[in-house]
Design an enzyme around this catalytic site. Structure first.
Site, PDB file in Angstrom:
ATOM      1  CB  THR A  12      -0.946  -0.031   1.224  1.00 45.75           C
ATOM      2  OG1 THR A  12      -1.845  -1.128   1.048  1.00 45.75           O
ATOM      3  CG2 THR A  12      -1.754   1.235   1.358  1.00 45.75           C
ATOM      4  CB  SER A  56       2.773  -7.975   1.076  1.00 53.35           C
ATOM      5  OG  SER A  56       1.738  -7.845   2.023  1.00 53.35           O
ATOM      6  CG  ASP A  88      -2.412  -7.564   3.718  1.00 52.05           C
ATOM      7  OD1 ASP A  88      -2.784  -6.918   4.711  1.00 52.05           O
ATOM      8  OD2 ASP A  88      -3.004  -7.529   2.630  1.00 52.05           O
TER       9      ASP A  88
HETATM   10  N1  ASP Z   1      -2.742  -5.400   0.850  1.00 54.94           N
HETATM   11  C1  ASP Z   1      -1.616  -4.557   1.152  1.00 54.94           C
HETATM   12  C2  ASP Z   1      -0.340  -5.335   1.012  1.00 54.94           C
HETATM   13  O1  ASP Z   1       0.013  -6.047   1.897  1.00 54.94           O
HETATM   14  C3  ASP Z   1      -1.766  -4.002   2.516  1.00 54.94           C
HETATM   15  C4  ASP Z   1      -0.724  -2.993   2.889  1.00 54.94           C
HETATM   16  O2  ASP Z   1       0.332  -2.861   2.306  1.00 54.94           O
HETATM   17  O3  ASP Z   1      -0.979  -2.259   3.868  1.00 54.94           O
HETATM   18  O4  ASP Z   1       0.291  -5.232   0.001  1.00 54.94           O
END
Ligand code: ASP
Length: 322
Positions: A12, A56, A88
């Site tokens: 993110t 991730s 994640d």
């Molecule tokens: N879904 C995202 C990831 O892990 C969540 C984040 O980065 O906060 O890539």
């Protein structure tokens, strides 16, 4: 001034909202990410290396091993490394790096709970905090660290404990290893370090099974039938499992699977408290390895590495013990 290499993997922190797509998508380059952390060059000479730009959720143990090899391959090029990563699976990548890296130079993971285009994006401040941590003299010897929300966490202890809030990261077992201030990092103490493993490959077929009231033997039989190399079981409390699961675990051990028992509670260690079948003591006597206070997902990575390194059951018992 120390030289810090920022290695970007995605998450993110490197995403922006795409209105047409209806949500956040990968959008920020490594250079733009580094530039977003105003003041970063007051703290270190910065180099940026783009490793990937993926959420991730798509990180795998094999990619984590590739990242470890990339860091070790660049070890002489910098005084420390900051890895930007999705939140994640950040705790898993941090823990596998802590398990397998050769370099003892500071390696600090960070990310963001809010995208780069969000109101109050937390990525730039987290990245700056991570660089401050990587150059801090106190980072030496503390292993792989995670910096989020102004706190420094040891890879072994950190957990993502909230789905969306910026203060999602905690170390429920022992608390954070430090706090980042405007001018320095104040350290709370040295996290416990384990000997590192250097497997040529990870055992890829390790199952993670969480027990619930009434869990039966069938899922353990499915693991045996699938040819799993190993099994991590999240039991209740200090490592207790239902009768059906107890029978299934014994069958798995008899079938030659390495079995590690951890707790589904967020903190505390597996212990030989109860004398009856289904207790950690009887399962250890039957051949299971007690997994200390590791979470299921970290114990799985450690078991993959331990099997890959050819560790015996007794070596695993030393490796997993708190
Ligand atoms: N879904 C995202 C990831 O892990 C969540 C984040 O980065 O906060 O890539």
């Amino acid at each position: 001034m120390k030289k810090i290499c920022i290695i970007t993997t995605g998450g993110t922190i490197a995403m922006k909202e795409d209105r047409a797509a209806g949500g956040l998508v990968p959008a920020v380059s490594g250079a733009d990410l580094a530039a977003s952390a105003r003041g970063i060059t007051d703290w270190a000479d910065i180099a940026v290396k783009e490793f990937s730009n993926i959420p991730s959720e798509f990180m795998t143990p094999e990619r984590m091993m590739d990242l470890a090899r990339a860091i070790d391959g660049m070890a002489e090029e910098a005084d420390g490394f900051v890895v930007t990563h999705g939140t994640d699976t950040m705790e898993e990548t941090a823990f596998l790096l802590e398990t397998v890296l050769h370099t003892e130079k500071p390696v600090v993971l960070t990310g963001a709970m809010r995208g780069a285009s969000d109101l109050s994006a937390d990525g730039p401040a987290n990245l700056l905090d991570a660089v401050k941590t990587a150059v801090s003299p106190g980072a030496a010897g503390k292993g792989v660290l995670v910096v989020m929300g102004g706190r420094v966490h040891a890879a072994r202890y950190v957990e993502k404990m909230h789905a969306t809030l910026p203060e999602a990261f905690r170390s429920p077992q022992w608390g954070p290893a430090g706090t980042v201030y405007a001018d320095r990092v104040v350290w709370a103490g040295a996290p416990e370090r384990k000997a590192r493993l250097h497997p040529a490959r990870l055992a890829s077929h390790v199952w993670l099974v969480k027990c619930a009231a009434g869990t039966e033997a069938d899922i353990f039989h499915a693991a045996i039938a699938a040819g799993a190399d190993g099994l991590v079981v999240e039991g209740f409390g200090c490592g207790n499992v239902p009768r059906g699961a107890d029978a299934g675990i014994r069958d798995a051990i008899a079938a030659g699977l390495a079995v590690v028992l951890v707790s589904r509670t967020a903190a505390g260690s597996v212990a030989r408290e109860y004398a009856y079948d289904g207790g950690a003591g009887s399962l250890e006597d039957a051949g299971a390895v007690l997994g200390g206070s590791l979470s299921g997902q970290k114990a799985r990575l450690l078991l993959m590495a331990a099997l890959g390194a050819g560790c015996s059951r007794e070596e695993m018992r030393t490796l997993f013990r708190d």
